[in-house]
Structure formats: C-alpha cells, structure tokens
Design a protein around this motif. Structure first.
Motif, short mmCIF file in Angstrom:
data_model
loop_
_atom_site.label_atom_id
_atom_site.label_comp_id
_atom_site.label_asym_id
_atom_site.label_seq_id
_atom_site.Cartn_x
_atom_site.Cartn_y
_atom_site.Cartn_z
N HIS A 101 0.81 -1.22 0.00
CA HIS A 101 0.00 0.00 0.00
C HIS A 101 0.84 1.27 0.00
CE1 HIS A 101 -3.65 -2.34 0.46
NE2 HIS A 101 -3.08 -3.01 1.46
N ASP A 102 2.16 1.13 0.06
CA ASP A 102 3.03 2.29 -0.02
C ASP A 102 3.41 2.64 -1.45
OD1 ASP A 102 3.10 2.59 2.75
OD2 ASP A 102 4.78 1.20 2.98
N MET A 103 3.01 1.77 -2.39
CA MET A 103 3.31 2.02 -3.80
C MET A 103 2.05 2.48 -4.54
SD MET A 103 6.04 -0.99 -4.74
CE MET A 103 6.50 -0.19 -6.30
N ALA A 104 2.24 2.89 -5.77
CA ALA A 104 1.14 3.48 -6.54
C ALA A 104 0.03 2.48 -6.81
CB ALA A 104 1.68 4.02 -7.86
N HIS B 1 -12.24 -1.29 -9.28
CA HIS B 1 -11.16 -2.25 -9.49
C HIS B 1 -9.87 -1.52 -9.89
CE1 HIS B 1 -13.91 -5.49 -8.96
NE2 HIS B 1 -14.62 -5.18 -10.03
N ASN B 2 -8.83 -1.74 -9.09
CA ASN B 2 -7.54 -1.09 -9.30
C ASN B 2 -6.48 -2.13 -9.64
OD1 ASN B 2 -8.72 1.35 -8.46
ND2 ASN B 2 -8.29 0.88 -6.31
N VAL B 3 -5.30 -1.63 -10.01
CA VAL B 3 -4.13 -2.48 -10.14
C VAL B 3 -3.04 -1.87 -9.25
CG1 VAL B 3 -3.32 -1.28 -12.23
CG2 VAL B 3 -2.45 -3.55 -11.69
N SER B 4 -2.42 -2.73 -8.44
CA SER B 4 -1.43 -2.29 -7.46
C SER B 4 -0.20 -3.20 -7.53
CB SER B 4 -2.03 -2.33 -6.03
OG SER B 4 -3.27 -1.66 -5.98
N PHE B 5 0.79 -2.88 -6.73
CA PHE B 5 1.98 -3.72 -6.63
C PHE B 5 1.84 -4.67 -5.45
CE2 PHE B 5 3.51 -0.05 -9.00
CZ PHE B 5 4.19 -0.67 -10.04
N ALA B 6 2.41 -5.84 -5.61
CA ALA B 6 2.36 -6.83 -4.54
C ALA B 6 3.42 -6.52 -3.49
CB ALA B 6 2.58 -8.23 -5.11
N LEU B 7 3.26 -7.12 -2.33
CA LEU B 7 4.24 -6.96 -1.27
C LEU B 7 5.34 -8.01 -1.39
CD1 LEU B 7 4.72 -5.13 1.18
CD2 LEU B 7 3.57 -6.85 2.59
N VAL C 43 -2.99 -7.05 -9.64
CA VAL C 43 -1.57 -6.94 -9.33
C VAL C 43 -0.80 -6.61 -10.61
CG1 VAL C 43 0.45 -8.10 -8.36
CG2 VAL C 43 -1.83 -8.62 -7.47
N ALA C 44 0.16 -5.72 -10.50
CA ALA C 44 0.94 -5.28 -11.65
C ALA C 44 1.82 -6.40 -12.20
CB ALA C 44 1.81 -4.08 -11.27
N LYS D 208 7.38 -7.50 -6.51
CA LYS D 208 6.27 -6.55 -6.57
C LYS D 208 5.30 -6.85 -7.71
CE LYS D 208 8.07 -4.12 -3.26
NZ LYS D 208 7.45 -4.13 -1.91
N VAL D 209 5.70 -7.69 -8.66
CA VAL D 209 4.87 -7.97 -9.83
C VAL D 209 4.53 -9.46 -9.88
CG1 VAL D 209 5.74 -6.02 -11.15
CG2 VAL D 209 6.90 -8.22 -11.30
N ILE D 210 3.38 -9.76 -10.47
CA ILE D 210 2.89 -11.14 -10.46
C ILE D 210 3.36 -11.94 -11.67
CG2 ILE D 210 0.69 -10.74 -11.68
CD1 ILE D 210 -0.60 -12.52 -9.50
N LEU D 211 3.72 -11.24 -12.76
CA LEU D 211 4.26 -11.87 -13.97
C LEU D 211 5.41 -11.04 -14.49
CD1 LEU D 211 1.34 -13.07 -16.32
CD2 LEU D 211 3.03 -14.48 -15.16
N ILE D 212 6.41 -11.72 -15.07
CA ILE D 212 7.57 -11.03 -15.63
C ILE D 212 7.69 -11.42 -17.10
CG2 ILE D 212 10.04 -10.64 -15.48
CD1 ILE D 212 9.86 -11.66 -12.56
N LYS D 213 7.57 -10.44 -17.97
CA LYS D 213 7.66 -10.68 -19.42
C LYS D 213 9.10 -10.94 -19.83
CE LYS D 213 7.36 -7.91 -23.67
NZ LYS D 213 6.87 -6.63 -24.24
#
Length: 342
Positions: free
Chosen positions: A83-86, A100-106, A134-135, A160-165
């Motif tokens: 919750h400290d990130m965008a 519905h938002n998109v945020s960064f994971a902890l 999740v971003a 912080k992200v759920i998938l990495i391209k």
C-alpha cells in the motif's frame, strides 16, 4: 517310453516358464504401471516424465483440451498488496468497474511469461492485471509498465509484480524450477508481425508501422524468416523440455475465449477468481495494448502470401515438433494454423 514329441513340448514349456520368471525378476521396481506413448521423447534431467504433474484421472483421457490444467495447483489466495506504492484504477469511467484497481504486490513469487516477440505478451499481462489487481513487469528496463508511468526496473520491482515478461530462452534468466506461462502464437503470424515491428515505417509509434508490399520478397525478409523461425521453435522447445512447472496458452485460444484462458492463468498463479473483475474484463477485453498487435495491412487482409513453399514446409515442421513435445507434457497439440495469412 514317452513319445519324443511329448518330451520336446514339455521341455519347451519348461524353458518358457524359466524365461518368464527371469524377465519378471529383471523388471525394476516401480515400473509396473508405465504406459508406453508412441513416439515419446525421454524426459530431460530435472523434468518429470510425461504425466507426472497431471492429475491421475487424466491418464486414460483422450479429451484433453486447452481448458485442462497441469497438476498440482497451488492453494488459491489473494496476494498481499504494497500500500506504499502506486495504485491505478483500471476502468475509472465505468461505475460498475471503477472500484477495481491495479497495485503492486508486497511479496509475489517469480513467474515468467515467456513468448516469442509479437505473440500477445502485453495483452496477456493486461488481462492478468485486470483479473488479479496486481501489476506485471518485464525484464527489459526500458519498457514502460502497462498502467504506470514508470520503467520496468526489475531490481526495484523484485517481488512486486505477479508476472515477468521475457522473450529470451536463457535458462540462466528463467531457471528450470521457476513457474512459467508459455504463450505460443502461429509462427507465420508472429514472424510477419515482428518483421513489421522492426522494419515498418509510417508512424512514430513503432508497433503501428507497416512495411511495403515489396518488402516481403526481399533477402532481408528471407534472412529474417530463417533466423526467427529457429528462435520461435527453440524458445518453445526449451520451455517444454526444461520447465518443471509450466502452463501453455496458445494465443489463438486466448483470442477465442480470453476469460477461459485467464481462469487457467489464475489457477496456475494461485489467485482466486474474482467474478466481478472477470465480468469487467468481458466488457473491456482489449485494454490499451491489443491494438498493438496489428500486422502489415497487406498480410492481415490476405492480399499477399509472403511465404514460399519451402518456408511453409519449414513452418509446418516446426509446428509439428512443438506439438509433439506438447503431447509429451500432456498438453493438446497446437491449433490448426493457417500458414498463409491471418
């Protein structure tokens, strides 16, 4: 005195019994239930044999399709958010979806989204972001995140992200034990689209450029085809051979039914399905990135057949090789591809 024929038959019978007992004694323990698969490739070191990661009730099934899931699956749970990130709203103009938002994971575990370039990677990331909240990110530092005005610096976004391209097939960057979603697209389409991306002109936005009609009949295109078909095949084969935890999504199946394939991705990632989010994805399936998959208009509209008979044969052979490995991992073969035009 017994007849010679009777003695001979008893001798043969006794010898057969001894042979059977010898063979039984030589069978290694634990191999009694092996099912032979025609044309099977041996499993590489570190990869379970075909079927080892699949539910037992699939062993005798012949109706495996692109809704089937590899097993075992993680226990579904919502990722904890940082919750400290965008945080960015996904669909702010729609009252039914504005919440519905998109945020960064902890602390998200690493999962790679592997694909050949121009195979729908960014669109898949949008769909996953919409479904999970999740971003997602990319290994390429210069790439801007889909919903954030920041670059994908993975050293700052680790966990912080759920998938990495990633488009590379480097086992050092994508270790065998790390979960992978492999996105595969018809090579005839992705190779053309990648050529258009690299060589096209007419727009400041690189993804929207087009090549000329004559560009398909040049040495430049022939060299591009020879190199990129090798890369398309190698990327898919490496993942199918070495990834220990793998989900495969054909791009064509994703276009046909995005929500069904998103549900597979959610189950693989261990995230519960939020029906409200999925309903909003049904309303807005394209997002801001699907339009970037435009191909050269001549090819897209079937006005040009850029591939020679020899190239079409090479395409068909590559698809067949990948399909065979898919079967060995208990996935269906690739869809029936049109190797002429989209």
């Amino acid at each position: 005195m017994k007849p010679r024929s009777l003695v001979s038959s008893r001798f043969v019978w006794a010898l057969s019994c001894v042979g059977v007992l010898f063979l039984v004694a030589c069978i290694p323990r634990g191999t009694e239930n092996i099912v032979l698969v025609p044309g099977a490739f041996p499993s590489p070191p570190g990869v379970p044999p075909a079927g080892a990661s699949v539910a037992e009730d699939r062993e005798d099934r012949t109706d495996i399709d692109w809704k089937t899931m590899p097993r075992p699956l993680p226990e579904p749970r919502w990722p904890e958010l940082d919750h400290d990130m965008a945080t960015v709203p996904l669909w702010p103009s729609d009252p039914a979806c504005a919440m519905h938002n998109v945020s960064f994971a902890l602390r998200a575990s690493r999962t790679f989204l592997v694909s050949f370039p121009r195979s729908g990677n960014s669109w898949t990331r949008y769909l996953v972001e919409g479904a999970t909240g999740v971003a997602t990110g990319a290994v390429y530092a210069g790439e801007t995140l889909i919903h954030f005005g920041m670059k994908s610096q993975m050293r700052n976004l680790n966990g912080k992200v759920i998938l990495i391209k990633i488009h590379a097939n480097d086992r050092r960057r994508v270790p065998d034990h790390v979960p992978v979603i492999l996105l595969i697209r018809n090579p005839a389409d992705s190779i053309i689209s990648f050529f258009n991306y690299k060589k096209g002109k007419g727009s400041k936005i690189k993804w929207l450029r087009n090549v000329t009609y004559g560009a398909y009949f040049t040495k430049d295109f022939r060299d591009h085809f020879d190199l990129e078909l090798i890369q398309w095949k190698k990327l898919a084969i490496d993942q199918l051979l070495y990834s220990q935890r793998l989900l495969v999504i054909p791009y064509e199946e994703l276009k046909k039914d995005p929500i069904a394939q998103v549900r597979r991705a959610l189950a693989f990632l261990g995230v519960p399905a939020d029906e409200g989010r999925l309903e909003c994805l049904r309303r807005y399936p394209d997002g801001p990135v699907l339009g970037l998959q435009r191909q050269a208009s001549f090819y897209e509209n079937g006005l040009v057949d850029p591939y020679t008979p020899e190239q079409k044969l090479a395409l068909a052979k590559a698809v067949a090789e990948v399909s065979e490995l898919l079967r060995e991992r208990n996935f269906p073969p690739l869809p029936a591809y049109n190797l002429t035009h989209k």
